[in-house]
Scaffold this motif. Structure first.
Motif, PDB file in Angstrom:
ATOM      1  N   LEU A  24       0.857  -1.183   0.000  1.00 36.55           N
ATOM      2  CA  LEU A  24       0.000   0.000   0.000  1.00 36.55           C
ATOM      3  C   LEU A  24       0.895   1.235   0.000  1.00 36.55           C
ATOM      4  N   TYR A  25       0.578   2.208  -0.860  1.00 40.75           N
ATOM      5  CA  TYR A  25       1.375   3.448  -0.964  1.00 40.75           C
ATOM      6  C   TYR A  25       0.534   4.639  -0.563  1.00 40.75           C
ATOM      7  N   ASP A  26       1.200   5.659  -0.054  1.00 41.31           N
ATOM      8  CA  ASP A  26       0.557   6.839   0.512  1.00 41.31           C
ATOM      9  C   ASP A  26       0.771   8.040  -0.414  1.00 41.31           C
ATOM     10  N   GLU A  27      -0.222   8.344  -1.242  1.00 42.99           N
ATOM     11  CA  GLU A  27      -0.070   9.428  -2.231  1.00 42.99           C
ATOM     12  C   GLU A  27       0.311  10.761  -1.576  1.00 42.99           C
ATOM     13  N   LYS A  28      -0.367  11.079  -0.494  1.00 44.82           N
ATOM     14  CA  LYS A  28      -0.116  12.368   0.165  1.00 44.82           C
ATOM     15  C   LYS A  28       1.343  12.448   0.627  1.00 44.82           C
ATOM     16  N   GLY A  29       1.803  11.396   1.270  1.00 45.76           N
ATOM     17  CA  GLY A  29       3.179  11.375   1.766  1.00 45.76           C
ATOM     18  C   GLY A  29       4.193  11.485   0.634  1.00 45.76           C
ATOM     19  N   ILE A  30       3.925  10.780  -0.461  1.00 53.26           N
ATOM     20  CA  ILE A  30       4.859  10.808  -1.602  1.00 53.26           C
ATOM     21  C   ILE A  30       4.934  12.217  -2.182  1.00 53.26           C
ATOM     22  N   ALA A  60       1.433   4.031 -11.808  1.00 53.47           N
ATOM     23  CA  ALA A  60       0.722   5.086 -11.061  1.00 53.47           C
ATOM     24  C   ALA A  60       1.700   5.922 -10.240  1.00 53.47           C
ATOM     25  N   ILE A  61       2.709   5.268  -9.691  1.00 53.63           N
ATOM     26  CA  ILE A  61       3.705   5.979  -8.879  1.00 53.63           C
ATOM     27  C   ILE A  61       4.571   6.866  -9.771  1.00 53.63           C
ATOM     28  N   LEU A  62       5.001   6.327 -10.904  1.00 48.14           N
ATOM     29  CA  LEU A  62       5.868   7.104 -11.793  1.00 48.14           C
ATOM     30  C   LEU A  62       5.118   8.315 -12.346  1.00 48.14           C
ATOM     31  N   LYS A  63       3.833   8.128 -12.676  1.00 48.56           N
ATOM     32  CA  LYS A  63       3.047   9.251 -13.219  1.00 48.56           C
ATOM     33  C   LYS A  63       2.843  10.335 -12.159  1.00 48.56           C
ATOM     34  N   LEU A  64       2.609   9.882 -10.960  1.00 50.51           N
ATOM     35  CA  LEU A  64       2.433  10.835  -9.849  1.00 50.51           C
ATOM     36  C   LEU A  64       3.711  11.650  -9.646  1.00 50.51           C
ATOM     37  N   LEU A  65       4.860  10.974  -9.737  1.00 50.72           N
ATOM     38  CA  LEU A  65       6.131  11.692  -9.567  1.00 50.72           C
ATOM     39  C   LEU A  65       6.379  12.629 -10.743  1.00 50.72           C
ATOM     40  N   ARG A  66       5.924  12.226 -11.921  1.00 52.19           N
ATOM     41  CA  ARG A  66       6.075  13.106 -13.099  1.00 52.19           C
ATOM     42  C   ARG A  66       5.275  14.388 -12.883  1.00 52.19           C
ATOM     43  N   GLU A  67       4.087  14.238 -12.291  1.00 52.44           N
ATOM     44  CA  GLU A  67       3.285  15.426 -11.972  1.00 52.44           C
ATOM     45  C   GLU A  67       4.016  16.351 -11.002  1.00 52.44           C
ATOM     46  N   MET A  81      11.273   1.059 -21.399  1.00 49.67           N
ATOM     47  CA  MET A  81       9.959   0.899 -22.031  1.00 49.67           C
ATOM     48  C   MET A  81       8.850   1.408 -21.114  1.00 49.67           C
ATOM     49  N   LEU A  82       8.997   1.089 -19.828  1.00 51.81           N
ATOM     50  CA  LEU A  82       8.007   1.535 -18.838  1.00 51.81           C
ATOM     51  C   LEU A  82       7.981   3.059 -18.758  1.00 51.81           C
ATOM     52  N   ALA A  83       9.162   3.663 -18.760  1.00 55.73           N
ATOM     53  CA  ALA A  83       9.240   5.126 -18.703  1.00 55.73           C
ATOM     54  C   ALA A  83       8.516   5.736 -19.900  1.00 55.73           C
ATOM     55  N   GLU A  84       8.753   5.155 -21.073  1.00 55.40           N
ATOM     56  CA  GLU A  84       8.107   5.676 -22.281  1.00 55.40           C
ATOM     57  C   GLU A  84       6.589   5.539 -22.171  1.00 55.40           C
ATOM     58  N   LYS A  85       6.124   4.362 -21.704  1.00 53.33           N
ATOM     59  CA  LYS A  85       4.684   4.127 -21.560  1.00 53.33           C
ATOM     60  C   LYS A  85       4.052   5.091 -20.551  1.00 53.33           C
ATOM     61  N   GLY A 397      -7.207  11.956  -1.421  1.00 54.26           N
ATOM     62  CA  GLY A 397      -8.587  12.202  -1.015  1.00 54.26           C
ATOM     63  C   GLY A 397      -9.131  11.171  -0.032  1.00 54.26           C
ATOM     64  N   GLY A 398      -8.405  10.091   0.210  1.00 51.93           N
ATOM     65  CA  GLY A 398      -8.831   9.099   1.192  1.00 51.93           C
ATOM     66  C   GLY A 398      -9.184   7.744   0.591  1.00 51.93           C
ATOM     67  N   GLY A 399      -9.626   7.704  -0.663  1.00 53.69           N
ATOM     68  CA  GLY A 399     -10.003   6.432  -1.275  1.00 53.69           C
ATOM     69  C   GLY A 399      -8.796   5.570  -1.595  1.00 53.69           C
ATOM     70  N   VAL A 400      -9.105   4.351  -2.027  1.00 49.42           N
ATOM     71  CA  VAL A 400      -8.028   3.428  -2.377  1.00 49.42           C
ATOM     72  C   VAL A 400      -8.174   2.999  -3.831  1.00 49.42           C
ATOM     73  N   ARG A 401      -7.046   2.887  -4.532  1.00 53.20           N
ATOM     74  CA  ARG A 401      -7.080   2.523  -5.945  1.00 53.20           C
ATOM     75  C   ARG A 401      -6.112   1.378  -6.194  1.00 53.20           C
ATOM     76  N   LEU A 402      -6.577   0.388  -6.952  1.00 50.72           N
ATOM     77  CA  LEU A 402      -5.708  -0.730  -7.338  1.00 50.72           C
ATOM     78  C   LEU A 402      -4.764  -0.223  -8.426  1.00 50.72           C
ATOM     79  N   ILE A 403      -3.450  -0.295  -8.199  1.00 57.92           N
ATOM     80  CA  ILE A 403      -2.512   0.197  -9.207  1.00 57.92           C
ATOM     81  C   ILE A 403      -1.697  -0.937  -9.825  1.00 57.92           C
ATOM     82  N   ARG A 404      -1.831  -2.132  -9.288  1.00 56.45           N
ATOM     83  CA  ARG A 404      -1.295  -3.331  -9.944  1.00 56.45           C
ATOM     84  C   ARG A 404      -2.063  -4.501  -9.355  1.00 56.45           C
TER      85      ARG A 404
END
Ligand SMILES: *Cc1c(COP(=O)(O)O)cnc(C)c1O
Length: 419
Positions: A24-30, A60-67, A81-85, A397-404
């Motif tokens: 489980l990852y913490d978007e706010k903390g990241i 999802a983590i890489l995109k969040l960091l890109r933001e 390849m993953l970076a490009e995707k 926002g508090g919800g949970v999302r499946l990222i893999r």
């Protein structure tokens, strides 16, 4: 005391939809940590963090960091390849690899990534592979010997042995390499080094920076190379143990700035951009492995069997690494039971904790294994036919999302040839 970023109530909800084990990852903390890092180096106009993809290769983590303005540091074909995707391109990608296969250099060049060469012989290898030397190129330095910092009665605060590490150019090779690269058409140079891993000291980056800054001035003076960026790489650590104190990235940034102003600015190199390739520091504390106690065994020791195993988190098994464990709902109970907390692999090193004092654990209890956000899921494997777990994101926002999604037996059998 280490406190999980998720509550028992939240986990009870999450586990209704997603069975344990999972990371489980913490978007706010990241996001907050990425902003602290950016702020710490805001004084350097060209600064960019290139997140080390190998630490957490999850879209999802890489995109969040890109933001948050981060690029990525890739070390293999599939990471590129993953970076490009995930939408990264060109200068947003650093390619810091070693013993590099030709096809990886070819893809890195096609993506316009900044290539960081690990060895002198890779200059010719790269030229032969892609037909030219890119105008922007970086080289990795290895000073050899032993790297030590902060001597005290308890020993050194930081100690590692670059002389035993397989990475990088020697000093002599670096001067020769810069000359050779220039003669082959390189115009803009970068310098990179990674001298110590998981450092808990605000002095590591400043000390490394001073070494690289002095070297950059010498390289410019002796080879005429235009040094445009200096890459401090990874190695800033996190406190895995509750009694350790955390690094202060603002202090680290100020320490690097001091070295920059003492060494680079007077040399007329006050426009050099800095890069970092942090994995552990950026993500480590903002991920955890959630697992459930499924057995309690009493033989020569007290064992708690959980539904995760070393295939989900390898660090304790291979490094004897400490990962803190919180028994959810029993945060304030006395730690009066001594347990080995173990997974189900047929390997006796599959222990998340050995002789750990914890509250009494009952079957069904949820355990949070801390600090798995980097080098956690990503080091997973399929030994004993174990399947990799799901990864979930606790959203700001508090919800949970499946990222893999979790692997299924079909994934495990997919590469097997039965006929
Ligand atoms: C592993 C690695 C990193 C990240 O290291 P952390 O310990 O996670 O900070 C950065 N750069 C390179 C080249 C690496 O191999």
């Amino acid at each position: 005391m280490k406190k999980p970023f998720v509550t028992l109530e939240q986990l009870q909800g999450i586990t209704q939809a997603y069975p344990t084990p999972f990371h489980l990852y913490d978007e706010k903390g990241i996001r907050e940590n990425a902003r602290r890092l950016k702020e710490a180096f805001a004084w350097n106009p060209g600064y960019r963090e290139y997140f080390a993809v190998k630490a957490t290769p999850t879209p999802a983590i890489l995109k969040l960091l890109r933001e948050e303005g981060c690029g990525v540091d890739c070390s293999s074909l599939t990471e590129l390849m993953l970076a490009e995707k995930c939408g990264f391109s060109g200068r947003e990608i650093m390619f810091s690899s070693n013993e590099t296969p030709a096809e990886e250099f070819a893809l890195a060049a096609r993506l316009g990534a900044t290539i960081n060469l690990d060895d002198f012989t890779h200059i010719d290898f790269l030229k032969q592979t892609i037909g030219f030397i890119p105008e922007t190129i970086s080289c990795r330095f290895n000073p050899g010997g032993v790297f030590r910092l902060g001597e005290s009665k308890e020993g050194f605060q930081v100690m590692d042995t670059p002389g035993d590490s397989k990475y990088g150019f020697t000093r002599e090779q670096l001067f020769e390499g810069f000359r050779t690269l220039r003669s082959m058409g390189a115009k803009r140079f970068g310098l990179h080094a990674f001298l110590a891993s998981n450092t808990l000291s605000n002095e590591y980056y400043p000390a490394l920076a001073a070494i690289l800054f002095r070297l950059a001035v010498e390289l410019r003076d002796q080879t005429g190379a235009d040094v445009r960026f200096i890459n401090l790489s990874g190695g800033v650590g996190i406190p895995y143990r509750p009694d350790q104190s955390e690094n202060d990235i603002a202090v680290i940034g100020a320490g690097v700035r001091k070295a920059y102003e003492e060494i680079l600015v007077p040399a007329g190199m006050g426009d050099v951009a800095l890069c970092t390739e942090l994995g552990r520091f950026l993500l480590g504390p903002y991920g955890c492995l959630v697992t459930r106690a499924i057995h309690a065994k009493h033989t020569y020791k007290e064992y708690i069997g959980v539904d995760a195993c070393a295939a989900n988190l390898m660090r304790p098994a291979i490094y004897g690494a400490y990962h803190h464990i919180t028994v959810m709902g029993k945060e304030d109970a006395p730690c009066d039971h001594k347990y080995d907390v173990v997974g189900s692999l047929c390997e006796n090193c599959d222990k998340f904790a050995v002789d750990r004092m914890l509250p009494r654990i009952d079957r069904g209890d949820l355990l949070v294994i801390h600090d798995t956000g980097a080098h956690g899921f990503s080091m997973g494997y399929n030994y004993n036919g174990k399947l990799r777990s799901a990864e979930l994101l606790l959203q700001a926002g508090g919800g949970v999302r499946l990222i893999r999604r979790a692997e299924t037996p079909e994934d495990y059998f997919a590469t097997m040839v039965f006929e």
